[in-house]
Design a protein around this motif. Sequence first.
Motif, PDB file in Angstrom:
ATOM      1  N   ASP A 287       0.632  -1.381   0.033  1.00 59.79           N
ATOM      2  CA  ASP A 287       0.156   0.363  -0.080  1.00 59.79           C
ATOM      3  C   ASP A 287       0.847   1.473  -0.325  1.00 59.79           C
ATOM      4  O   ASP A 287       0.690   2.496  -0.758  1.00 59.79           O
ATOM      5  N   THR A 288       1.433   1.086   0.299  1.00 61.97           N
ATOM      6  CA  THR A 288       2.689   2.110   0.880  1.00 61.97           C
ATOM      7  C   THR A 288       4.013   1.637  -0.428  1.00 61.97           C
ATOM      8  O   THR A 288       4.825   2.840  -0.135  1.00 61.97           O
ATOM      9  N   HIS A 289       4.398   0.980   0.013  1.00 61.27           N
ATOM     10  CA  HIS A 289       5.777   0.402  -1.650  1.00 61.27           C
ATOM     11  C   HIS A 289       6.713   0.343  -0.568  1.00 61.27           C
ATOM     12  O   HIS A 289       7.910   1.167  -0.764  1.00 61.27           O
ATOM     13  N   MET A 290       6.721   0.417   0.566  1.00 59.74           N
ATOM     14  CA  MET A 290       7.603   0.704   1.522  1.00 59.74           C
ATOM     15  C   MET A 290       8.211  -0.862   1.634  1.00 59.74           C
ATOM     16  O   MET A 290       7.676  -1.538   2.274  1.00 59.74           O
ATOM     17  N   LEU A 291       9.892  -0.510   2.239  1.00 58.97           N
ATOM     18  CA  LEU A 291      10.058  -1.855   2.223  1.00 58.97           C
ATOM     19  C   LEU A 291      11.074  -2.058   3.675  1.00 58.97           C
ATOM     20  O   LEU A 291      11.916  -0.746   4.308  1.00 58.97           O
ATOM     21  N   TYR A 292      10.897  -3.258   4.607  1.00 59.90           N
ATOM     22  CA  TYR A 292      11.350  -3.485   5.933  1.00 59.90           C
ATOM     23  C   TYR A 292      12.185  -4.017   5.688  1.00 59.90           C
ATOM     24  O   TYR A 292      12.619  -5.345   5.413  1.00 59.90           O
ATOM     25  N   ALA A 369      -7.686  13.487  12.179  1.00 61.21           N
ATOM     26  CA  ALA A 369      -8.584  13.080  11.032  1.00 61.21           C
ATOM     27  C   ALA A 369      -7.635  12.052  10.187  1.00 61.21           C
ATOM     28  O   ALA A 369      -6.821  11.977  10.102  1.00 61.21           O
ATOM     29  N   TYR A 370      -8.778  11.306   9.941  1.00 66.02           N
ATOM     30  CA  TYR A 370      -8.068   9.987   8.926  1.00 66.02           C
ATOM     31  C   TYR A 370      -7.420  10.468   7.212  1.00 66.02           C
ATOM     32  O   TYR A 370      -8.009  11.472   7.055  1.00 66.02           O
ATOM     33  N   GLN A 371      -6.675  10.130   7.272  1.00 58.52           N
ATOM     34  CA  GLN A 371      -5.249  10.621   6.213  1.00 58.52           C
ATOM     35  C   GLN A 371      -5.512   9.217   4.567  1.00 58.52           C
ATOM     36  O   GLN A 371      -5.100   8.276   4.979  1.00 58.52           O
ATOM     37  N   ASP A 372      -6.606   9.899   4.295  1.00 54.60           N
ATOM     38  CA  ASP A 372      -6.593   9.019   2.876  1.00 54.60           C
ATOM     39  C   ASP A 372      -5.213   8.363   2.025  1.00 54.60           C
ATOM     40  O   ASP A 372      -5.299   7.834   1.116  1.00 54.60           O
ATOM     41  N   ASP A 373      -4.670   9.816   1.853  1.00 53.68           N
ATOM     42  CA  ASP A 373      -3.597   9.130   0.633  1.00 53.68           C
ATOM     43  C   ASP A 373      -2.636   8.650   1.436  1.00 53.68           C
ATOM     44  O   ASP A 373      -1.334   7.815   0.629  1.00 53.68           O
ATOM     45  N   ILE A 374      -2.326   7.994   2.948  1.00 56.19           N
ATOM     46  CA  ILE A 374      -1.563   6.756   2.895  1.00 56.19           C
ATOM     47  C   ILE A 374      -2.453   5.818   3.447  1.00 56.19           C
ATOM     48  O   ILE A 374      -1.754   4.470   3.971  1.00 56.19           O
ATOM     49  N   TYR A 375      -3.379   5.257   4.080  1.00 50.95           N
ATOM     50  CA  TYR A 375      -4.009   4.782   3.720  1.00 50.95           C
ATOM     51  C   TYR A 375      -5.392   4.212   2.451  1.00 50.95           C
ATOM     52  O   TYR A 375      -6.521   4.052   2.691  1.00 50.95           O
ATOM     53  N   PRO A 376      -4.307   3.457   1.575  1.00 48.32           N
ATOM     54  CA  PRO A 376      -5.342   3.480   0.205  1.00 48.32           C
ATOM     55  C   PRO A 376      -6.613   2.139   0.680  1.00 48.32           C
ATOM     56  O   PRO A 376      -5.964   1.760   1.721  1.00 48.32           O
ATOM     57  N   MET A 377      -7.272   1.362  -0.372  1.00 51.63           N
ATOM     58  CA  MET A 377      -8.204   0.062  -0.100  1.00 51.63           C
ATOM     59  C   MET A 377      -6.557  -0.661  -0.170  1.00 51.63           C
ATOM     60  O   MET A 377      -5.722  -0.847  -0.830  1.00 51.63           O
ATOM     61  N   THR A 378      -7.080  -1.548   0.979  1.00 51.38           N
ATOM     62  CA  THR A 378      -5.765  -2.829   1.058  1.00 51.38           C
ATOM     63  C   THR A 378      -6.403  -4.287   0.796  1.00 51.38           C
ATOM     64  O   THR A 378      -7.878  -3.848   1.309  1.00 51.38           O
ATOM     65  N   ALA A 379      -5.833  -5.226   1.198  1.00 58.49           N
ATOM     66  CA  ALA A 379      -6.421  -6.696   0.892  1.00 58.49           C
ATOM     67  C   ALA A 379      -6.860  -6.712   2.138  1.00 58.49           C
ATOM     68  O   ALA A 379      -6.691  -6.706   3.546  1.00 58.49           O
ATOM     69  N   GLY A 380      -8.703  -7.579   1.712  1.00 58.98           N
ATOM     70  CA  GLY A 380      -9.423  -7.464   3.619  1.00 58.98           C
ATOM     71  C   GLY A 380      -9.374  -8.811   4.061  1.00 58.98           C
ATOM     72  O   GLY A 380      -8.512  -9.698   3.499  1.00 58.98           O
ATOM     73  N   ASN A 381     -10.154  -9.422   4.943  1.00 63.26           N
ATOM     74  CA  ASN A 381     -10.206 -10.766   5.126  1.00 63.26           C
ATOM     75  C   ASN A 381     -11.025 -11.728   4.514  1.00 63.26           C
ATOM     76  O   ASN A 381     -11.925 -12.509   5.440  1.00 63.26           O
ATOM     77  N   LYS A 382     -11.520 -11.489   3.774  1.00 62.57           N
ATOM     78  CA  LYS A 382     -12.527 -12.393   2.792  1.00 62.57           C
ATOM     79  C   LYS A 382     -11.899 -12.763   1.944  1.00 62.57           C
ATOM     80  O   LYS A 382     -11.591 -12.072   0.702  1.00 62.57           O
ATOM     81  N   PRO A 383     -12.483 -14.205   1.085  1.00 62.74           N
ATOM     82  CA  PRO A 383     -11.381 -15.300  -0.041  1.00 62.74           C
ATOM     83  C   PRO A 383     -12.574 -14.416  -1.042  1.00 62.74           C
ATOM     84  O   PRO A 383     -13.197 -14.140  -0.584  1.00 62.74           O
TER      85      PRO A 383
END
Length: 535
Positions: A287-292, A369-383
Amino acid sequence: LKYLICMTWRPQYRSSKYRHVFGKPATKENCYDGVPITRSVHDNHLCTVNPRFIAVITECAGGGAFLVLSINHTGKVDPHHPKVSGHRGNVLDIKWNPFNDFCIASCSEDTTVKIWDIHEHGVLKNITVPRKELQGHSRRVGLIEWHPTAENIIFSTGYDYQVMVWKLDVPEQVIKNPVRSISVHSDVVLSMSFNTDGSRLATSCKDKKIRVIDPRTGTLLQETNCKSHKASKVLFLGNLKMLLSTGSSRWNHRQIALWDQEDLSQPSYSEDLDGSSGVLFPFYDPDTHMLYIAGKGDGNIRYYEISPEKPYVHYLTEYRSLLPQKGMGVMPKRGLDVCSCEIFRFYKLVTIKSLIEPLSMIVPRRSEAYQDDIYPMTAGNKPSMTADEWIGGLDKGPVMMSLRPGSKLDSYVELGSGKDPTDSMETQHSRSRPGLSLLIQERLDAKEGNARKVSPPTSLLPSTDEKSSSTTYVSNGQLDSTHCSPPKTENELRQMFYKQQEEIRRLKEHLNQKDVRIKQLELEIKNVRNSQANL
């Protein structure tokens, strides 16, 4: 000439919203203290986390066991806390089911993989009988991995060099025949990683090679023959069609390397990090393209930003600590605290203190407030599909979800659709808030001198139905049509008042953001008109 060179040279700064990300360790009372972490030398994460539970492999006499704690069960852990202890040998790996927070898989030196059901209140007594037992490996099983989009599909690999595919939705309690056995490795598999839709499986092996495999057919698609990089861990980088591996160079320096998944002849990028000997664990946030990058036995965690263009890897900074980690767990994105701008959370296993320390990676922001730019749509818990559909040849992307508090939006992303999930989120948000568009239009008309009086949009006002006594409220910028009874006490009335004040504040902030956007668009329109006039 030197003067001219100095005058024309400009430092190349790369703009990034994640440049100032910092690590925030939990306080002592918010850690898990007194956990008997395993002394196994196996190079796995040894810990797995979901929004409800944390599980960690523990030291155990006479077999293998792991501990399951409620995510809120912080502080001192009871030394006699019940365990999951049904294996006859040491447990080597554990993984939560991504689609069921109460289901966990484990593998062991006793050559089996076992699937366990956890009670919603946690482990109340020792669990020794699994829901499913998978018997097929001839030697100890070192790794397990759930399929990222298909339900009831799990992969396992062991010291018999086999990768086995298992289907769990069968009536038998003991499953002895896997769906497929993949035999393309000449030594022990050290890591497995799926791409986003689960159509490709990447593995690293003790023979220092990286392989890309079709997990459904077992066909070997790509294989490295590079002598300058000895891979130990490999990871798919989301939808970037790239692989990242950690390992060592020919001079035994710890090294990271980036590969094109369609061409593994030579790495696209490589970088030596240091001369330490601990295994490097890579973690990627698509989502953020960050590598740790976290090293076993290290106290620091380096983090980078990945881009699809050269030079691909951009170093940001590192988190430093005096406490060395033996293993790491990672919280799924749906379990993060979005109110504090938390974008990643580790759970460090500190063996020397018998401690599990949560570590939050935070983007510093002034607004609450909620930050839309750092929280895009992400994979959920539904198959996105069943096991039979996947076995039959179907590939689907994950079902996406929004992390906005109170949001119930789901967007389905098909394989190869090429759509940005954030686009669908924006569209759905605008559709769910028609009143905001009216207010924005009113402001535009006022600026043009054609202001008109508009009655307040009914979609933004609480609507009361006399028959059902139900009220529709605005929650986090969205409509919440749950049936609510009117407040009966002064305290309830006060709480409702505070909630409405907060909603009004959020709506005003949203309108201010729209005002800024409107001004930007007006400037762009003027620029376009001026350029056309000049032509």
